[in-house]
Motif scaffolding. Sequence first.
Motif, short mmCIF file in Angstrom:
data_model
loop_
_atom_site.label_atom_id
_atom_site.label_comp_id
_atom_site.label_asym_id
_atom_site.label_seq_id
_atom_site.Cartn_x
_atom_site.Cartn_y
_atom_site.Cartn_z
N GLU A 1 108.43 -27.41 37.60
CA GLU A 1 108.08 -28.81 37.83
C GLU A 1 106.58 -29.03 37.66
O GLU A 1 106.15 -30.07 37.15
CB GLU A 1 108.53 -29.22 39.24
N PHE A 2 105.80 -28.06 38.11
CA PHE A 2 104.34 -28.15 37.96
C PHE A 2 103.93 -28.26 36.49
O PHE A 2 103.10 -29.09 36.12
CB PHE A 2 103.69 -26.91 38.60
N HIS A 28 97.40 -16.76 33.96
CA HIS A 28 96.80 -16.59 35.28
C HIS A 28 96.56 -17.94 35.96
O HIS A 28 96.65 -18.04 37.19
CB HIS A 28 95.47 -15.84 35.15
N HIS A 29 96.24 -18.97 35.16
CA HIS A 29 95.90 -20.28 35.74
C HIS A 29 97.08 -21.24 35.84
O HIS A 29 96.96 -22.27 36.52
CB HIS A 29 94.77 -20.92 34.93
N PRO A 88 98.69 -21.48 40.53
CA PRO A 88 99.39 -22.54 41.28
C PRO A 88 100.34 -21.97 42.34
O PRO A 88 100.52 -22.59 43.40
CB PRO A 88 100.15 -23.32 40.21
N ALA A 89 100.95 -20.81 42.08
CA ALA A 89 101.78 -20.18 43.10
C ALA A 89 100.94 -19.74 44.30
O ALA A 89 101.34 -19.91 45.47
CB ALA A 89 102.54 -18.99 42.51
N GLY A 136 99.34 -23.45 51.00
CA GLY A 136 99.29 -24.84 51.43
C GLY A 136 98.16 -25.64 50.83
O GLY A 136 97.71 -26.63 51.43
N TYR A 137 97.70 -25.26 49.65
CA TYR A 137 96.60 -25.95 48.98
C TYR A 137 97.13 -26.89 47.89
O TYR A 137 98.28 -26.80 47.45
CB TYR A 137 95.63 -24.94 48.38
N ASN A 138 96.24 -27.75 47.46
CA ASN A 138 96.50 -28.71 46.38
C ASN A 138 96.67 -27.98 45.05
O ASN A 138 96.14 -26.88 44.86
CB ASN A 138 95.33 -29.70 46.32
N GLU A 139 97.38 -28.57 44.10
CA GLU A 139 97.59 -27.96 42.79
C GLU A 139 96.62 -28.55 41.76
O GLU A 139 96.11 -29.66 41.94
CB GLU A 139 99.02 -28.18 42.31
#
Length: 693
Positions: free
Chosen positions: A208-209, A305-306, A311-312, A318-321
């Motif tokens: 989804e990301f 990697h990015h 993102p994982a 619990g951080y922003n994407e």
Amino acid sequence: MSHDDFPTDRPAVVTCGLPYATGDLHVGHLRTYISGDVLSRALDTLGQNNAFVSGTDMHGTPVAVQAAKEGVDPETYALRLHEKYADTFPEFGIEFDNYSHTHDETNAELTREFVRAWIDNDHVYEKEIEVAWDPEVDEPLPDRFVEGTCPYCGEKARGDECDEGCQRHLEPGEIEDPTSTLTGNPAEYRTRSHKFLRLNDFKEYLGEFLDRLEGTSNARNQPREWVEGELQDLCITRDMDWGIDYPGESEEDLVLYVWVDAPIEYVASTKQYSERVGSDEYDWERAWKEDGEIVHIIGRDIIQHHTVFWPAMLRGAGYNEPRAVMASGFVNLNGKAFSTSRNRAIWADDYLEEGFHPDLLRYYLVTAGGFQQDVDFAWDRFQERVNGELVGTVGNFWYRSLLFAYRNYEGTPDAELSTEVRDRIEDAIAEFREGLNDYSLRETGAAATRLARFGNEYIQRNEPWKLEAESDEARQVIRDCIQIAKAVGVLIEPIAPGKAQALWDQLAEDGSVHDARLEAALAAPPRKFDEPDELFEKIEDDRVAELEAKLEERVASFDDGESSEDAEEGDGETGEAGGDADLEPLLADRIGFEEFQDLDIRVGRIEVAEGIEGADDLARLEVDVGLERRQVVAGIKQLHDLSELPGEKCILLANMEPAELFGVESNGMILAAGDEADLLTTHGDAEPGERIR
């Protein structure tokens, strides 16, 4: 994070892939850092609250290997290079809001917090794996201490990456036929316990990301194979001393894998900036933990990697994407890859020592091609772009406008801005905005160049030198020209900040052009200013010949026999350029001229370029070949930004037998060079339909 056009009311973060502390910087490395600076400055021009951050990647086995070769400890070695990078970037107008390094305590503490969050959320597990071991010295061989064969493509691989083949990330134990770089002896595999981040916990999320990720198309398309296929979990520990310790009481002998703490430096560097200026001016927690607009600018060899690991990692803590990932092509030199081992490179220091202004290189690297396409640096092409666009278009317009205004009015004449010029400047502002929101830095910069070109046409069409200086008509024309000159300065500042400031000073504007916003392009210029100087200098042919001779002489001195040990080792975690490509041998079988004439090869112009649904690599092109428009299928979907191809010339083999691919008929073949599909084009003005002879 939003998907609103910039500027938004949320804090933005622009980052560049961390330079790896293993060697000097060359112009290939500088492409992403210059591009990051251009994007950050352009966001500032729009009025976006923004932090531009990065830092030196100081951990990992490549640093340890290089330090051992020099007989110093890794920290001493890495800090020396970190300080050099920090000094070099401003020399090219690259002004980070914060530039730190991964060994800093802020990053170490944040990294431990991330890992503890993964542990608490049950995303980390322990597993016994096979790791390479040097039996002679009885030590484990993490990452770059082991070389061998990639199990996926069969090419030479080192440690955690198949950097000479498929560029796939490799987990410990995957390299076949392992060899120790410490002793050169065959390595063996032994069982060790290591920690893993369970990426499969995020498989659905990652798909989804990628669907909502902005930036370049290669950053969205390339990782789908990994995410939609068998997603391997990430080993996050290594058997070595240099790095950040794994946060566990019984794990004193393990450090975290470099690709754990390296991207977390983006967060740490932003936090340091926020702490320095105050959260009222910039709130790092809102940016990273809530709704900030995060944009990463990287080399294309670290897309995985990015867009998979990172993102994982963020999600698990619990951080922003990220909102966008922009993955650049490489910079080649005279059509070949950089080879630092053979000194076949334009080093950052060498460029500056030759006396060229940094803005010239910034302009060339940003405008010479689409961001995700390879850019070929050659001194004659550099000369052509500088002389043609910066000297002949921008500089020529600035100088002739300001000089005429000074000699006749001692500054800006008293007249209202014409409707025609106001409308044209507003169009240029819109082009600037659109280019930035499409993540096309080339188009963002082209808005200024096209406006200057209009200015030259405008002054030539109205010929103020033929009018009475005190006439309303003459005043109107020169008033318009000075406004255009100022607007060009505002719009070109992100790419050419030094020259834009020089123009600002010549116009006697208050303050700094770096603080100017887009609306300044239409604000009235000062009434009085002094006689201007020419801001760009033409590069002469003999200067280019001298530079090319220097490069050839330097490379020749390294051509006495490059051994396998001399092969290019890459340029660190940012992966800006690989070594010399392994070229296929020339075919022994020859064809006659008659057979060549049977090939109908035409100049074409791409009118439409779009991906084919369900095909990872294929794109549907519509190509104007003069007599007709052809539909062609080409395997370039992941290698080019399709949105930037319309209008580009190409070379088409027109008499190929039709073929159907994924239900789309292809009537021809686009010609391209190499594995990265470098599209062939024309040097001059050949029209679509002209035949290649």
